[in-house]
Motif scaffolding. Structure first.
Motif, mmCIF file in Angstrom:
data_model
loop_
_atom_site.group_PDB
_atom_site.id
_atom_site.type_symbol
_atom_site.label_atom_id
_atom_site.label_comp_id
_atom_site.label_asym_id
_atom_site.label_seq_id
_atom_site.Cartn_x
_atom_site.Cartn_y
_atom_site.Cartn_z
ATOM 1 N N GLU A 1 42.050 36.985 70.196
ATOM 2 C CA GLU A 1 41.121 37.287 71.285
ATOM 3 C C GLU A 1 40.553 36.010 71.895
ATOM 4 O OE1 GLU A 1 38.190 39.835 69.596
ATOM 5 O OE2 GLU A 1 39.467 41.607 69.690
ATOM 6 N N LYS B 1 43.148 38.616 64.448
ATOM 7 C CA LYS B 1 42.751 39.343 65.656
ATOM 8 C C LYS B 1 41.685 38.580 66.434
ATOM 9 C CE LYS B 1 40.870 43.804 65.549
ATOM 10 N NZ LYS B 1 40.510 45.050 65.415
ATOM 11 N N ASN C 1 41.042 34.768 75.709
ATOM 12 C CA ASN C 1 39.878 34.464 76.543
ATOM 13 C C ASN C 1 39.962 33.052 77.112
ATOM 14 O OD1 ASN C 1 38.737 36.969 76.166
ATOM 15 N ND2 ASN C 1 37.428 36.329 74.496
#
Length: 141
Positions: A56, A52, A60
């Motif tokens: 992310e 996870k 980003n």
């Protein structure tokens, strides 16, 4: 999925399952199996959290490459990096405002007059054993 199964299982059904496992595996093997199950669940959770976080970061980075605004930091590492960046910017602003740019003090080095310096006396070398005599086995310790 596992949690959905546990929602529909009551206390009596859970006790029946544990009794069947105790009979099937035995009292010696059941604690080992539960430890192995706990370790595997821990590893699975850790791997999913790592996945996870990686996901992310990749999202980003893609958002940054596209030029879109970054979302608010959600992980501890993102929050820490934001705090560090803000502290560095604040320190840079403080250091720039505290020291005026016109009066920068630089260290200076002055030469010493050679007539004031006394030369060192050479140290005498300790006498060593002649090269033709080798030390005995007891002397080397």
């Amino acid at each position: 999925m596992f949690l959905l199964i546990l929602d529909s299982v009551g206390n009596s059904e859970l006790l029946l399952i544990l009794a069947a496992a105790l009979i099937f595996f035995g009292p010696r093997r059941l604690p080992q199996l539960s430890r192995q199950l706990g370790k595997s669940l821990h590893e699975f959770r850790r791997a999913s959290e790592d996945f996870k976080r990686t996901w992310e970061r990749e999202v980003n980075l893609e958002d940054q490459d596209k030029g879109t605004d970054w979302p608010t930091p959600s992980t501890i590492l993102d929050k820490a990096s934001e705090r560090i960046r803000a502290a560095r910017e604040a320190a840079a602003l403080d250091s720039n405002s505290a020291v005026p740019s016109t009066s920068i003090i630089t260290p200076s080095v002055t030469a010493v007059d050679p007539s004031l310096v006394q030369p060192r006396e050479p140290k005498s070398q300790p006498e060593t054993a002649p090269a033709d005599q080798s030390p005995s086995k007891q002397d080397w310790l």
